[in-house]
Design an enzyme around this catalytic site. Structure first.
Site, PDB file in Angstrom:
ATOM      1  N   TYR A  39      -7.351  -1.446   8.602  1.00 53.91           N
ATOM      2  CA  TYR A  39      -7.572  -1.375  10.059  1.00 53.91           C
ATOM      3  C   TYR A  39      -8.255  -0.060  10.467  1.00 53.91           C
ATOM      4  O   TYR A  39      -9.387  -0.055  10.961  1.00 53.91           O
ATOM      5  CB  TYR A  39      -6.219  -1.555  10.754  1.00 53.91           C
ATOM      6  CG  TYR A  39      -6.173  -1.273  12.228  1.00 53.91           C
ATOM      7  CD1 TYR A  39      -7.160  -1.733  13.094  1.00 53.91           C
ATOM      8  CD2 TYR A  39      -5.095  -0.561  12.769  1.00 53.91           C
ATOM      9  CE1 TYR A  39      -7.072  -1.486  14.459  1.00 53.91           C
ATOM     10  CE2 TYR A  39      -5.002  -0.326  14.126  1.00 53.91           C
ATOM     11  CZ  TYR A  39      -5.997  -0.784  14.973  1.00 53.91           C
ATOM     12  OH  TYR A  39      -5.907  -0.532  16.321  1.00 53.91           O
ATOM     13  N   LEU A  70      -7.348  -4.150  -1.591  1.00 48.54           N
ATOM     14  CA  LEU A  70      -7.562  -5.354  -0.770  1.00 48.54           C
ATOM     15  C   LEU A  70      -6.261  -6.157  -0.576  1.00 48.54           C
ATOM     16  O   LEU A  70      -6.308  -7.354  -0.307  1.00 48.54           O
ATOM     17  CB  LEU A  70      -8.679  -6.244  -1.344  1.00 48.54           C
ATOM     18  CG  LEU A  70     -10.055  -5.566  -1.453  1.00 48.54           C
ATOM     19  CD1 LEU A  70     -11.094  -6.549  -2.031  1.00 48.54           C
ATOM     20  CD2 LEU A  70     -10.553  -5.055  -0.104  1.00 48.54           C
ATOM     21  N   ASP A 122      -6.182   0.257  -7.317  1.00 36.55           N
ATOM     22  CA  ASP A 122      -4.872   0.539  -6.760  1.00 36.55           C
ATOM     23  C   ASP A 122      -4.490   1.994  -7.003  1.00 36.55           C
ATOM     24  O   ASP A 122      -4.559   2.466  -8.144  1.00 36.55           O
ATOM     25  CB  ASP A 122      -3.867  -0.395  -7.461  1.00 36.55           C
ATOM     26  CG  ASP A 122      -2.581  -0.497  -6.700  1.00 36.55           C
ATOM     27  OD1 ASP A 122      -1.991   0.554  -6.389  1.00 36.55           O
ATOM     28  OD2 ASP A 122      -2.176  -1.635  -6.392  1.00 36.55           O
ATOM     29  N   PHE A 147      -6.243   6.905   3.716  1.00 39.27           N
ATOM     30  CA  PHE A 147      -5.610   5.965   4.649  1.00 39.27           C
ATOM     31  C   PHE A 147      -4.689   4.976   3.935  1.00 39.27           C
ATOM     32  O   PHE A 147      -3.805   4.411   4.558  1.00 39.27           O
ATOM     33  CB  PHE A 147      -6.676   5.132   5.383  1.00 39.27           C
ATOM     34  CG  PHE A 147      -7.562   5.924   6.297  1.00 39.27           C
ATOM     35  CD1 PHE A 147      -7.214   6.129   7.619  1.00 39.27           C
ATOM     36  CD2 PHE A 147      -8.748   6.473   5.834  1.00 39.27           C
ATOM     37  CE1 PHE A 147      -8.033   6.852   8.472  1.00 39.27           C
ATOM     38  CE2 PHE A 147      -9.576   7.204   6.675  1.00 39.27           C
ATOM     39  CZ  PHE A 147      -9.223   7.395   7.995  1.00 39.27           C
ATOM     40  N   TYR A 170       9.612   4.579   5.678  1.00 37.64           N
ATOM     41  CA  TYR A 170       8.181   4.763   5.958  1.00 37.64           C
ATOM     42  C   TYR A 170       7.901   6.230   6.332  1.00 37.64           C
ATOM     43  O   TYR A 170       7.059   6.902   5.723  1.00 37.64           O
ATOM     44  CB  TYR A 170       7.736   3.813   7.084  1.00 37.64           C
ATOM     45  CG  TYR A 170       6.374   4.137   7.635  1.00 37.64           C
ATOM     46  CD1 TYR A 170       5.254   4.109   6.815  1.00 37.64           C
ATOM     47  CD2 TYR A 170       6.206   4.485   8.982  1.00 37.64           C
ATOM     48  CE1 TYR A 170       3.995   4.410   7.319  1.00 37.64           C
ATOM     49  CE2 TYR A 170       4.959   4.787   9.491  1.00 37.64           C
ATOM     50  CZ  TYR A 170       3.855   4.750   8.653  1.00 37.64           C
ATOM     51  OH  TYR A 170       2.623   5.072   9.153  1.00 37.64           O
ATOM     52  N   GLY A 200      15.805   1.247  14.371  1.00 34.23           N
ATOM     53  CA  GLY A 200      15.025   2.474  14.184  1.00 34.23           C
ATOM     54  C   GLY A 200      14.022   2.778  15.276  1.00 34.23           C
ATOM     55  O   GLY A 200      13.182   3.655  15.102  1.00 34.23           O
TER      56      GLY A 200
END
Ligand code: UDP
Length: 338
Positions: free
Chosen positions: A13, A35, A52, A74, A142, A294
Site C-alpha cells: 500500500y 508479494l 522474502d 516498508f 505489532y 488494544g
C-alpha cells in the site's frame, strides 16, 4: 541527484506510492517484495526482486543487482489484531526481516535507511498530542516488533555508523491523488476503506439497513464515545520519506532519528463515517460493536519535529480531502464490494 534506492515492501500500500514518487523523481528503484500482500502491477518503473526478507539469500539478491545507496524499509506485517493471535509471524517478518536487512546493508556497505514505523510503538498515551519523547511501551506484538526494529537501527547507528530515520506514522489513509494506486488489503481491516466499501455496497443498490460496518465501541472517553485517530495521507507520508532521505544523505541528520507523522488533528470513528457520507453522498449506516482489543481512546500526533527538522508539512489537512482520494480510487475498481 539520481540515486539507486532499495524499497522493501514496494508492492504494498504505502511502498507502491513511494515507488511511484521515487521513479517520478528520476531515481533508480529496486523493489524487494514477497508479494504476500503486495501487487506486482503496483511497482511500475522499478526493478522487482521477488523475495522474502526472512531469507538472507533473497535479501542478498536485492543488493546484488547493483550499488544501492539508500534503503527504504516498508515490508512488514501490520495488523494489530493478527499480531496478538500470531506473534510468531510478526517477530519473523518485522524483527528477523529487519535484522536480515540491516546485516545485508552492513555487508554491502550501505548505511542509510528510512524506516516505516508506527505510533503503535508508544502504546497507551500518557500525554496528548504524542511527541517522539513519549514513553514507548507497546501494548501489542505489532508495536513491540516495530520498536525492536527501531532499537536495532539505533544500536547499528552507534556501533556501525548507520544513519537512519524511523518515521512513526499515525493512521495512514487515502489513495494516490492521480487514481493509479490504492489500498488493496485482503482481508481489509482499516476503517476508511471499510466505510467506503459500505458506501459502494449501498450505491450498488444494497439496503442501508443491512450495513456491514461496525463501530468498535462507543463508550470511550471521547465526546461521541468512539475512538479518535490522526489520519495522515500517504502522499504526505511519502513526501516525508523523501525529505528524510535527503537529510540523511546531506548529513543534516545522522545516527538514529525518529519523527512522528500525523496532521495533529484527531477525528472520531463517527466523524470519519460522517465525512464519508458527505464525500460519497451515500446513506452509510453502522452498528455499534464491542471494543477491539488494544484500541486506545485517542491517538493524536505532535509532528512538530518533522516540521522543524525535515521541513515537512502535510498538504492533506482535511479529512474530507483524504477520503475523497480513497473514494475516487475505490469507485474505479472492478469488483469493489468483494
Ligand atoms: N474501527 C472501527 N470499525 C472498523 C475498523 C476500525 O470502528 O471496522 C476503528 C478502530 O477501532 C480504530 C479506528 O477505527 O479506533 C481506526 O482503525 P484502523 O484499523 O483503521 O487503524 P488503527 O488505528 O488500528 O491503526
Amino acid at each position: 541527484m539520481k540515486l539507486s534506492i532499495l524499497v522493501t515492501g514496494g508492492a504494498g500500500y504505502i511502498g507502491s506510492h513511494m515507488v511511484k514518487l521515487l521513479v517520478r523523481e528520476g531515481h533508480q528503484v529496486t523493489v524487494l517484495d514477497n508479494l504476500s500482500t503486495g501487487h506486482r502491477d503496483a511497482t511500475a518503473g522499478a526493478k522487482l526482486v521477488e523475495g522474502d526478507l526472512r531469507r538472507e539469500a533473497d535479501v542478498a539478491r536485492a543488493f546484488g543487482a547493483g550499488r544501492i545507496e539508500v534503503v527504504m524499509h516498508f515490508a512488514a506485517s501490520c495488523y494489530v489484531g493478527e499480531s496478538v493471535q500470531n506473534p510468531a509471524k510478526y517477530y519473523a517478518n518485522n524483527v528477523i526481516g529487519t535484522i536480515n536487512l540491516l546485516e545485508a546493508m552492513r555487508r554491502a556497505d550501505v548505511s542509510r535507511l528510512v524506516f516505516s514505523s508506527t505510533c503503535s510503538t508508544y502504546g497507551d498515551p500518557v500525554a496528548l498530542p504524542m511527541s517522539e519523547s513519549h514513553p514507548q511501551l507497546p501494548v501489542n506484538p505489532y508495536g513491540m516488533t516495530k520498536l525492536t526494529a527501531e532499537r536495532a537501527m539505533s544500536d547499528y547507528g552507534r556501533a556501525y555508523g548507520f544513519d537512519t530515520a524511523a518515521l512513526r506514522y499515525f493512521n495512514a489513509a487515502g489513495c494516490d491523488p492521480e487514481g493509479e494506486l490504492g489500498e488493496r488489503h485482503d482481508p481489509e481491516t482499516h476503517l476508511i476503506p471499510l466505510v467506503i466499501k459500505e458506501a459502494l455496497r449501498v450505491r450498488a443498490g444494497g439496503n442501508p439497513e443491512d450495513t456491514q460496518l461496525n463501530v468498535f465501541g462507543d463508550d470511550f472517553d471521547t465526546p461521541d464515545g468512539s475512538c479518535i485517530r490522526d489520519y495522515v495521507h500517504i502522499a504526505d507520508l511519502c513526501a516525508a520519506h523523501l525529505l528524510a532521505m535527503e537529510r540523511l544523505l546531506g548529513g543534516k541528520v545522522s545516527g538514529f532519528n525518529a519523527f512522528n507523522l500525523g496532521t495533529g488533528k484527531g477525528y472520531s470513528v463517527k466523524e470519519v463515517i460522517e465525512t464519508c457520507r458527505h464525500v460519497t453522498g451515500q446513506d452509510i449506516r453502522y452498528k455499534i460493536a464491542t471494543r477491539r482489543a488494544g484500541d486506545p481512546a485517542r491517538l493524536v500526533a505532535s509532528a512538530a519535529l518533522a516540521r522543524t527538522e525535515l521541513g515537512w508539512s502535510p498538504h492533506f489537512n482535511e479529512l474530507s480531502d483524504i477520503v475523497d482520494t480513497a473514494w475516487r480510487w475505490f469507485s474505479r475498481q472492478p469488483s469493489p464490494t468483494s
